[in-house]
Design an enzyme around this catalytic site. Structure first.
Site, PDB file in Angstrom:
ATOM      1  N   GLU A  15     -12.256 -36.828 -20.706  1.00 39.32           N
ATOM      2  CA  GLU A  15     -13.197 -36.929 -19.594  1.00 39.32           C
ATOM      3  C   GLU A  15     -13.930 -35.607 -19.333  1.00 39.32           C
ATOM      4  O   GLU A  15     -14.475 -35.412 -18.247  1.00 39.32           O
ATOM      5  CB  GLU A  15     -12.454 -37.360 -18.333  1.00 39.32           C
ATOM      6  CG  GLU A  15     -11.983 -38.793 -18.362  1.00 39.32           C
ATOM      7  CD  GLU A  15     -11.197 -39.149 -17.115  1.00 39.32           C
ATOM      8  OE1 GLU A  15     -11.804 -39.642 -16.163  1.00 39.32           O
ATOM      9  OE2 GLU A  15      -9.987 -38.901 -17.099  1.00 39.32           O
ATOM     10  N   SER A 147     -11.410 -43.024 -16.462  1.00 41.19           N
ATOM     11  CA  SER A 147     -12.805 -43.376 -16.782  1.00 41.19           C
ATOM     12  C   SER A 147     -12.925 -44.654 -17.618  1.00 41.19           C
ATOM     13  O   SER A 147     -13.885 -44.819 -18.355  1.00 41.19           O
ATOM     14  CB  SER A 147     -13.512 -42.230 -17.525  1.00 41.19           C
ATOM     15  OG  SER A 147     -13.774 -41.185 -16.623  1.00 41.19           O
ATOM     16  N   TYR A 211     -20.856 -44.477 -15.527  1.00 40.49           N
ATOM     17  CA  TYR A 211     -21.592 -43.203 -15.602  1.00 40.49           C
ATOM     18  C   TYR A 211     -23.045 -43.290 -16.033  1.00 40.49           C
ATOM     19  O   TYR A 211     -23.755 -42.296 -15.948  1.00 40.49           O
ATOM     20  CB  TYR A 211     -20.839 -42.225 -16.515  1.00 40.49           C
ATOM     21  CG  TYR A 211     -19.443 -41.978 -16.031  1.00 40.49           C
ATOM     22  CD1 TYR A 211     -19.242 -41.412 -14.770  1.00 40.49           C
ATOM     23  CD2 TYR A 211     -18.342 -42.336 -16.781  1.00 40.49           C
ATOM     24  CE1 TYR A 211     -17.962 -41.200 -14.291  1.00 40.49           C
ATOM     25  CE2 TYR A 211     -17.053 -42.133 -16.309  1.00 40.49           C
ATOM     26  CZ  TYR A 211     -16.876 -41.562 -15.072  1.00 40.49           C
ATOM     27  OH  TYR A 211     -15.618 -41.359 -14.596  1.00 40.49           O
ATOM     28  N   ARG A 251      -8.834 -41.623  -4.540  1.00 41.28           N
ATOM     29  CA  ARG A 251      -9.568 -42.897  -4.573  1.00 41.28           C
ATOM     30  C   ARG A 251      -8.692 -43.951  -5.235  1.00 41.28           C
ATOM     31  O   ARG A 251      -8.179 -43.734  -6.334  1.00 41.28           O
ATOM     32  CB  ARG A 251     -10.864 -42.739  -5.370  1.00 41.28           C
ATOM     33  CG  ARG A 251     -11.873 -43.879  -5.124  1.00 41.28           C
ATOM     34  CD  ARG A 251     -12.931 -43.947  -6.203  1.00 41.28           C
ATOM     35  NE  ARG A 251     -12.367 -44.429  -7.442  1.00 41.28           N
ATOM     36  CZ  ARG A 251     -12.498 -43.809  -8.619  1.00 41.28           C
ATOM     37  NH1 ARG A 251     -13.176 -42.695  -8.730  1.00 41.28           N
ATOM     38  NH2 ARG A 251     -11.930 -44.317  -9.703  1.00 41.28           N
ATOM     39  N   ASP A 253      -8.248 -47.759  -6.767  1.00 35.97           N
ATOM     40  CA  ASP A 253      -9.054 -48.811  -7.401  1.00 35.97           C
ATOM     41  C   ASP A 253      -8.348 -50.157  -7.289  1.00 35.97           C
ATOM     42  O   ASP A 253      -7.185 -50.290  -7.701  1.00 35.97           O
ATOM     43  CB  ASP A 253      -9.267 -48.486  -8.889  1.00 35.97           C
ATOM     44  CG  ASP A 253     -10.031 -47.188  -9.104  1.00 35.97           C
ATOM     45  OD1 ASP A 253     -10.547 -46.630  -8.104  1.00 35.97           O
ATOM     46  OD2 ASP A 253     -10.123 -46.734 -10.257  1.00 35.97           O
ATOM     47  N   GLU A 265      -4.744 -48.577  -9.608  1.00 36.79           N
ATOM     48  CA  GLU A 265      -4.328 -47.181  -9.790  1.00 36.79           C
ATOM     49  C   GLU A 265      -4.839 -46.347  -8.631  1.00 36.79           C
ATOM     50  O   GLU A 265      -5.707 -46.776  -7.867  1.00 36.79           O
ATOM     51  CB  GLU A 265      -4.920 -46.619 -11.092  1.00 36.79           C
ATOM     52  CG  GLU A 265      -6.436 -46.663 -11.100  1.00 36.79           C
ATOM     53  CD  GLU A 265      -7.089 -45.563 -11.921  1.00 36.79           C
ATOM     54  OE1 GLU A 265      -6.400 -44.647 -12.379  1.00 36.79           O
ATOM     55  OE2 GLU A 265      -8.322 -45.613 -12.065  1.00 36.79           O
ATOM     56  N   ASN A 267      -6.408 -42.424  -8.015  1.00 38.02           N
ATOM     57  CA  ASN A 267      -6.957 -41.244  -8.701  1.00 38.02           C
ATOM     58  C   ASN A 267      -6.825 -40.032  -7.798  1.00 38.02           C
ATOM     59  O   ASN A 267      -7.362 -40.030  -6.686  1.00 38.02           O
ATOM     60  CB  ASN A 267      -8.439 -41.475  -9.014  1.00 38.02           C
ATOM     61  CG  ASN A 267      -8.625 -42.663  -9.936  1.00 38.02           C
ATOM     62  OD1 ASN A 267      -8.361 -42.586 -11.119  1.00 38.02           O
ATOM     63  ND2 ASN A 267      -9.043 -43.789  -9.367  1.00 38.02           N
ATOM     64  N   GLY A 271     -14.002 -38.668  -9.194  1.00 31.82           N
ATOM     65  CA  GLY A 271     -15.270 -38.088  -9.637  1.00 31.82           C
ATOM     66  C   GLY A 271     -16.129 -37.587  -8.485  1.00 31.82           C
ATOM     67  O   GLY A 271     -16.126 -38.153  -7.395  1.00 31.82           O
TER      68      GLY A 271
HETATM   69  N1  LIG Z   1      -5.647 -55.857 -14.628  1.00 29.32           N
HETATM   70  C1  LIG Z   1      -6.976 -55.796 -14.583  1.00 29.32           C
HETATM   71  N2  LIG Z   1      -7.710 -56.896 -14.268  1.00 29.32           N
HETATM   72  C2  LIG Z   1      -9.053 -56.852 -14.237  1.00 29.32           C
HETATM   73  N3  LIG Z   1      -9.776 -55.752 -14.508  1.00 29.32           N
HETATM   74  C3  LIG Z   1      -9.122 -54.633 -14.836  1.00 29.32           C
HETATM   75  C4  LIG Z   1      -7.688 -54.579 -14.887  1.00 29.32           C
HETATM   76  N4  LIG Z   1      -7.327 -53.347 -15.257  1.00 29.32           N
HETATM   77  C5  LIG Z   1      -8.463 -52.642 -15.408  1.00 29.32           C
HETATM   78  N5  LIG Z   1      -9.544 -53.386 -15.158  1.00 29.32           N
HETATM   79  C6  LIG Z   1     -10.958 -52.957 -15.218  1.00 29.32           C
HETATM   80  O1  LIG Z   1     -11.011 -51.695 -15.875  1.00 29.32           O
HETATM   81  C7  LIG Z   1     -11.411 -50.647 -14.970  1.00 29.32           C
HETATM   82  C8  LIG Z   1     -10.615 -49.389 -15.249  1.00 29.32           C
HETATM   83  O2  LIG Z   1      -9.232 -49.643 -15.095  1.00 29.32           O
HETATM   84  P1  LIG Z   1      -8.245 -48.651 -14.314  1.00 29.32           P
HETATM   85  O3  LIG Z   1      -6.890 -49.280 -14.348  1.00 29.32           O
HETATM   86  O4  LIG Z   1      -8.799 -48.307 -12.980  1.00 29.32           O
HETATM   87  O5  LIG Z   1      -8.198 -47.393 -15.290  1.00 29.32           O
HETATM   88  P2  LIG Z   1      -9.023 -45.996 -15.305  1.00 29.32           P
HETATM   89  O6  LIG Z   1      -7.993 -44.960 -15.013  1.00 29.32           O
HETATM   90  O7  LIG Z   1      -9.553 -45.876 -16.689  1.00 29.32           O
HETATM   91  O8  LIG Z   1     -10.098 -46.068 -14.249  1.00 29.32           O
HETATM   92  C9  LIG Z   1     -11.168 -51.234 -13.580  1.00 29.32           C
HETATM   93  O9  LIG Z   1     -11.993 -50.607 -12.627  1.00 29.32           O
HETATM   94  C10 LIG Z   1     -11.491 -52.711 -13.805  1.00 29.32           C
HETATM   95  O10 LIG Z   1     -12.870 -52.954 -13.805  1.00 29.32           O
HETATM   96 MG   LIG Z   2      -9.906 -46.655 -12.267  1.00 26.36          MG
END
Ligand SMILES: Nc1ncnc2c1ncn2[C@@H]1O[C@H](COP(=O)(O)OP(=O)(O)O)[C@@H](O)[C@H]1O
Ligand SMILES: [Mg+2]
Length: 304
Positions: A15, A147, A211, A251, A253, A265, A267, A271
């Protein structure tokens, strides 16, 4: 006279480009606030560089591994330099989606069903998916990346092909795919600041949707949820922040499906680019970008 601030940006994670964008935006804000700013890209023998600069406070604009996972934080602790964001333990827990999800479950915070797949030791992945009742489509992702790097939504058919792409990680997360909406919440100073909804034009909120301004993800601030639900997601994000012992700004998610929030998750170094969500949530609450950055610097400390 305001303190000199050392901004760490770049770094060694995948990243790094995003970190440079975050860092540049924060440097501009700090200069606007009349701070003297020095910049360092922590690579190679950077501890000597830090010792030469002798900062009292570091603004940590690094993202991902080595910058967001407790490593740099522990170096700054031992150098007795205050730094922004979370401390060593909270950072290392939050970057690890396996450990943090286990804590969420323990605290009764809803998170998609999952298991960890080990390329060398695990049973057949199709058997494990069946056994865990996760059902297709599923999501596979690295345990400690950000990301959306390495996040794949998989059907039964394309799972093997996508698994190959993550082989270098050795261990990955296999998660139930949650359809529905994308909601993210900022927490600042142990209080929830607001929730934003993202509507990507792409298949999901992937690297490009995050991004590239051309990918045109729609940001809706505040997230159009009924008041009870809006308050609920704020409450969950705050609980997640506190349960990991986070500091400063985080933040969280979420996916929102059938009236239920699923925490993906948290963060610890969200960002700070011009397309980033924490600054947008803060702006809605009347906090200008440069005031947000100054608050972070004033809040900087040791592991607390
Ligand atoms: N279990 C899930 N179901 C649906 N979408 C997912 C799931 N896991 C990840 N995503 C999609 O992928 C994106 C990134 O996943 P995330 O777990 O937040 O990892 P990162 O640390 O890369 O942001 C999420 O914002 C979502 O759009
Ligand atoms: Mg995320």
């Amino acid at each position: 006279m305001k303190n000199m601030i050392l901004v760490l940006m770049g770094g060694m994670s995948v990243e790094k480009e995003i970190s440079i964008l975050s860092g540049k935006a924060c440097i501009k804000a700090l200069r606007k606030k009349k701070y003297k700013v020095k910049v360092l890209d922590p690579k190679g023998n950077f501890i000597n560089e830090i010792r030469k600069i002798k900062p009292k406070i570091v603004f940590n604009a690094l993202h991902g591994r080595f910058g967001e996972d407790g490593y740099i934080q522990s170096i700054l602790e031992s150098e007795k330099i205050k730094y922004t964001h979370s401390g060593v333990l909270a950072s290392s827990i939050a970057i690890d989606k396996e450990i943090s999800k286990k804590i969420f479950i323990n605290k009764k915070i809803n998170t998609p069903k999952f298991f960890v797949y080990n390329y060398n030791n695990s049973l057949n992945i199709y058997t494990l998916i069946k056994k865990s009742k996760i059902n297709f489509p599923i999501v596979i992702k690295p345990i400690n990346e950000g990301s959306s790097i390495g996040v794949y939504i998989c059907t039964k058919k394309n799972l093997n092909k996508n698994l190959e792409k993550l082989k270098k990680y050795n261990r990955i997360l296999v998660e139930k795919y949650i359809p529905g909406r994308e909601i993210q919440v900022a927490v600042m100073n142990n209080k929830a600041l607001g929730a934003i909804e993202l509507k990507p034009k792409r298949k999901f909120y992937d690297y490009c949707a995050k991004y590239s301004s051309k990918a045109k993800t729609k940001h809706i601030m505040p997230a159009p949820l009924e008041s009870k639900k809006y308050k609920e997601v704020l409450r969950i994000a705050r609980k997640a922040h506190l349960s990991l012992g986070c500091q400063g700004i985080t933040r969280s998610d979420f996916r929102y499906y059938k009236n239920k929030f699923f925490l993906l998750e948290i963060n610890t170094q969200p960002g700070m680019t011009n397309l980033s969500l924490v600054p947008e949530i803060a702006a809605y609450k009347g906090i200008k970008f440069e005031n947000l950055v100054e608050w972070m610097v004033k809040d900087a400390g040791y592991d607390r």
